[in-house]
Design a protein around this motif. Structure first.
Motif, PDB file in Angstrom:
ATOM      1  N   GLY A  18      56.525  43.703  69.538  1.00 49.56           N
ATOM      2  CA  GLY A  18      57.887  43.672  70.049  1.00 49.56           C
ATOM      3  C   GLY A  18      58.954  43.718  68.975  1.00 49.56           C
ATOM      4  N   VAL A  19      58.570  43.474  67.730  1.00 52.54           N
ATOM      5  CA  VAL A  19      59.505  43.540  66.614  1.00 52.54           C
ATOM      6  C   VAL A  19      58.718  43.762  65.335  1.00 52.54           C
ATOM      7  CG1 VAL A  19      59.470  41.049  66.150  1.00 52.54           C
ATOM      8  CG2 VAL A  19      61.470  42.392  65.503  1.00 52.54           C
ATOM      9  N   SER A  20      59.287  44.502  64.407  1.00 47.50           N
ATOM     10  CA  SER A  20      58.623  44.684  63.121  1.00 47.50           C
ATOM     11  C   SER A  20      58.850  43.461  62.246  1.00 47.50           C
ATOM     12  CB  SER A  20      59.164  45.924  62.414  1.00 47.50           C
ATOM     13  OG  SER A  20      58.734  45.958  61.066  1.00 47.50           O
ATOM     14  N   ILE A  21      57.803  43.012  61.582  1.00 48.12           N
ATOM     15  CA  ILE A  21      57.928  41.843  60.715  1.00 48.12           C
ATOM     16  C   ILE A  21      58.726  42.155  59.451  1.00 48.12           C
ATOM     17  CG2 ILE A  21      55.824  40.769  61.583  1.00 48.12           C
ATOM     18  CD1 ILE A  21      54.383  41.754  59.089  1.00 48.12           C
ATOM     19  N   ALA A  22      59.025  43.427  59.234  1.00 49.00           N
ATOM     20  CA  ALA A  22      59.773  43.833  58.041  1.00 49.00           C
ATOM     21  C   ALA A  22      61.238  44.119  58.343  1.00 49.00           C
ATOM     22  CB  ALA A  22      59.130  45.067  57.421  1.00 49.00           C
ATOM     23  N   THR A  23      61.656  43.942  59.580  1.00 48.73           N
ATOM     24  CA  THR A  23      63.050  44.213  59.936  1.00 48.73           C
ATOM     25  C   THR A  23      63.791  42.922  60.257  1.00 48.73           C
ATOM     26  OG1 THR A  23      62.505  44.532  62.253  1.00 48.73           O
ATOM     27  CG2 THR A  23      62.474  46.487  60.840  1.00 48.73           C
ATOM     28  N   LEU A  64      66.359  39.803  59.528  1.00 48.99           N
ATOM     29  CA  LEU A  64      66.385  38.819  58.440  1.00 48.99           C
ATOM     30  C   LEU A  64      65.506  37.631  58.816  1.00 48.99           C
ATOM     31  CD1 LEU A  64      70.190  38.919  57.552  1.00 48.99           C
ATOM     32  CD2 LEU A  64      68.315  40.150  56.453  1.00 48.99           C
ATOM     33  N   TYR A  65      64.342  37.938  59.375  1.00 51.67           N
ATOM     34  CA  TYR A  65      63.472  36.894  59.897  1.00 51.67           C
ATOM     35  C   TYR A  65      62.471  36.403  58.879  1.00 51.67           C
ATOM     36  CZ  TYR A  65      65.401  38.545  64.317  1.00 51.67           C
ATOM     37  OH  TYR A  65      66.243  38.905  65.327  1.00 51.67           O
ATOM     38  N   TYR A  66      62.052  35.167  59.101  1.00 55.08           N
ATOM     39  CA  TYR A  66      61.039  34.532  58.274  1.00 55.08           C
ATOM     40  C   TYR A  66      59.873  34.144  59.169  1.00 55.08           C
ATOM     41  CZ  TYR A  66      64.494  34.299  54.574  1.00 55.08           C
ATOM     42  OH  TYR A  66      65.412  34.627  53.608  1.00 55.08           O
ATOM     43  N   TRP A  67      58.666  34.420  58.705  1.00 55.03           N
ATOM     44  CA  TRP A  67      57.453  34.184  59.499  1.00 55.03           C
ATOM     45  C   TRP A  67      56.634  33.097  58.830  1.00 55.03           C
ATOM     46  CZ3 TRP A  67      57.118  36.734  64.088  1.00 55.03           C
ATOM     47  CH2 TRP A  67      57.996  37.805  64.267  1.00 55.03           C
ATOM     48  N   SER A  68      56.477  32.003  59.549  1.00 54.92           N
ATOM     49  CA  SER A  68      55.828  30.822  58.968  1.00 54.92           C
ATOM     50  C   SER A  68      54.482  30.517  59.614  1.00 54.92           C
ATOM     51  CB  SER A  68      56.720  29.591  59.140  1.00 54.92           C
ATOM     52  OG  SER A  68      57.847  29.636  58.291  1.00 54.92           O
ATOM     53  N   TRP A  69      53.665  29.824  58.852  1.00 59.71           N
ATOM     54  CA  TRP A  69      52.477  29.172  59.378  1.00 59.71           C
ATOM     55  C   TRP A  69      52.766  27.680  59.433  1.00 59.71           C
ATOM     56  CZ3 TRP A  69      48.437  31.374  61.683  1.00 59.71           C
ATOM     57  CH2 TRP A  69      48.190  32.729  61.457  1.00 59.71           C
ATOM     58  N   MET A 107      53.650  24.910  56.588  1.00 62.97           N
ATOM     59  CA  MET A 107      52.729  25.233  55.501  1.00 62.97           C
ATOM     60  C   MET A 107      53.317  26.240  54.518  1.00 62.97           C
ATOM     61  SD  MET A 107      49.173  25.619  57.591  1.00 62.97           S
ATOM     62  CE  MET A 107      48.203  25.686  56.076  1.00 62.97           C
ATOM     63  N   GLY A 108      53.979  27.242  55.035  1.00 61.21           N
ATOM     64  CA  GLY A 108      54.489  28.280  54.170  1.00 61.21           C
ATOM     65  C   GLY A 108      55.090  29.398  54.995  1.00 61.21           C
ATOM     66  N   VAL A 109      55.706  30.362  54.297  1.00 60.90           N
ATOM     67  CA  VAL A 109      56.447  31.414  54.982  1.00 60.90           C
ATOM     68  C   VAL A 109      56.400  32.712  54.184  1.00 60.90           C
ATOM     69  CG1 VAL A 109      58.610  30.810  53.837  1.00 60.90           C
ATOM     70  CG2 VAL A 109      58.674  31.934  56.084  1.00 60.90           C
ATOM     71  N   ILE A 110      56.526  33.825  54.899  1.00 63.33           N
ATOM     72  CA  ILE A 110      56.742  35.113  54.271  1.00 63.33           C
ATOM     73  C   ILE A 110      57.991  35.708  54.906  1.00 63.33           C
ATOM     74  CG2 ILE A 110      55.205  36.376  55.848  1.00 63.33           C
ATOM     75  CD1 ILE A 110      54.455  38.104  53.335  1.00 63.33           C
ATOM     76  N   SER A 111      58.872  36.212  54.059  1.00 58.51           N
ATOM     77  CA  SER A 111      60.145  36.712  54.565  1.00 58.51           C
ATOM     78  C   SER A 111      60.041  38.174  54.985  1.00 58.51           C
ATOM     79  CB  SER A 111      61.220  36.568  53.486  1.00 58.51           C
ATOM     80  OG  SER A 111      61.039  37.570  52.491  1.00 58.51           O
ATOM     81  N   TYR A 112      61.119  38.666  55.562  1.00 61.98           N
ATOM     82  CA  TYR A 112      61.213  40.063  55.977  1.00 61.98           C
ATOM     83  C   TYR A 112      61.010  41.010  54.801  1.00 61.98           C
ATOM     84  CZ  TYR A 112      65.785  39.207  54.011  1.00 61.98           C
ATOM     85  OH  TYR A 112      66.807  38.846  53.171  1.00 61.98           O
ATOM     86  N   ILE A 144      50.585  39.077  59.917  1.00 63.23           N
ATOM     87  CA  ILE A 144      50.756  38.109  58.833  1.00 63.23           C
ATOM     88  C   ILE A 144      49.452  37.333  58.721  1.00 63.23           C
ATOM     89  CG2 ILE A 144      52.049  36.096  58.030  1.00 63.23           C
ATOM     90  CD1 ILE A 144      53.924  37.627  60.569  1.00 63.23           C
ATOM     91  N   THR A 145      48.984  37.148  57.509  1.00 57.56           N
ATOM     92  CA  THR A 145      47.727  36.452  57.314  1.00 57.56           C
ATOM     93  C   THR A 145      47.926  35.150  56.537  1.00 57.56           C
ATOM     94  OG1 THR A 145      47.269  37.683  55.294  1.00 57.56           O
ATOM     95  CG2 THR A 145      46.409  38.589  57.361  1.00 57.56           C
ATOM     96  N   LEU A 146      47.013  34.241  56.777  1.00 58.08           N
ATOM     97  CA  LEU A 146      46.995  32.962  56.066  1.00 58.08           C
ATOM     98  C   LEU A 146      45.604  32.757  55.498  1.00 58.08           C
ATOM     99  CD1 LEU A 146      48.173  30.045  55.443  1.00 58.08           C
ATOM    100  CD2 LEU A 146      47.059  29.371  57.593  1.00 58.08           C
ATOM    101  N   GLN A 147      45.549  32.384  54.244  1.00 58.04           N
ATOM    102  CA  GLN A 147      44.292  31.950  53.639  1.00 58.04           C
ATOM    103  C   GLN A 147      44.490  30.542  53.097  1.00 58.04           C
ATOM    104  OE1 GLN A 147      42.778  34.840  50.780  1.00 58.04           O
ATOM    105  NE2 GLN A 147      41.376  35.557  52.370  1.00 58.04           N
ATOM    106  N   LEU A 148      43.565  29.677  53.439  1.00 58.39           N
ATOM    107  CA  LEU A 148      43.594  28.297  52.957  1.00 58.39           C
ATOM    108  C   LEU A 148      42.249  28.032  52.273  1.00 58.39           C
ATOM    109  CD1 LEU A 148      45.216  25.634  52.912  1.00 58.39           C
ATOM    110  CD2 LEU A 148      44.021  25.001  55.026  1.00 58.39           C
TER     111      LEU A 148
END
Length: 127
Positions: free
Chosen positions: A26-31, A33-38, A50-55, A80-84
């Motif tokens: 529904g939305v591109s993670i690269a468009t 000014l959003y931040y995607w968090s775990w 835990m952490g975030v990756i920005s647009y 978006i991926t998470l490795q712990l």
């Protein structure tokens, strides 16, 4: 409409690496000014950022998890991926992926900018 879906193994053994994927539609993670968090929630505890990756692809991590955490993205899959690393029983939790309108570690409450969440995926660390 924005949809967020986490996926990954339900059971991980101690000392192994946990890998989770967040698929966004529904939305591109690269468009925008959003931040995607775990974010995770352990049994009986509150939500833990835990952490975030920005647009733009910049990453930031909670200090106490920084040495073990890596967040990345796959733009071709809008994921978006998470490795712990080196998980322990204390890492047992429901893991969430969520979008924020701006960078913030405040994940709940009236001032929280988090507007879209996945349903969460249960991860249990046990031998």
């Amino acid at each position: 409409q924005v949809q967020v879906q986490e996926s990954g193994p339900g059971l991980v053994k101690p000392w192994q690496t946990l890998s989770l994927t967040c698929t966004v539609s529904g939305v591109s993670i690269a468009t925008g000014l959003y931040y995607w968090s775990w974010i995770r929630q352990s049994p009986g505890k509150g939500l833990e950022w835990m952490g975030v990756i920005s647009y733009s692809g910049s990453t930031y991590y909670a200090p106490h998890l920084k040495s073990r955490t890596s967040i990345a993205r796959d733009l071709s899959k809008n994921q978006i991926t998470l490795q712990l690393l080196s998980v322990a029983p204390e890492d047992t939790a429901v893991y969430y992926c969520a979008r924020a309108r701006y960078f913030s570690t405040v994940v709940s409450g009236p001032t929280s900018p988090y507007d879209y969440w996945g349903q969460g995926t249960q991860v249990t660390v046990s031998s």
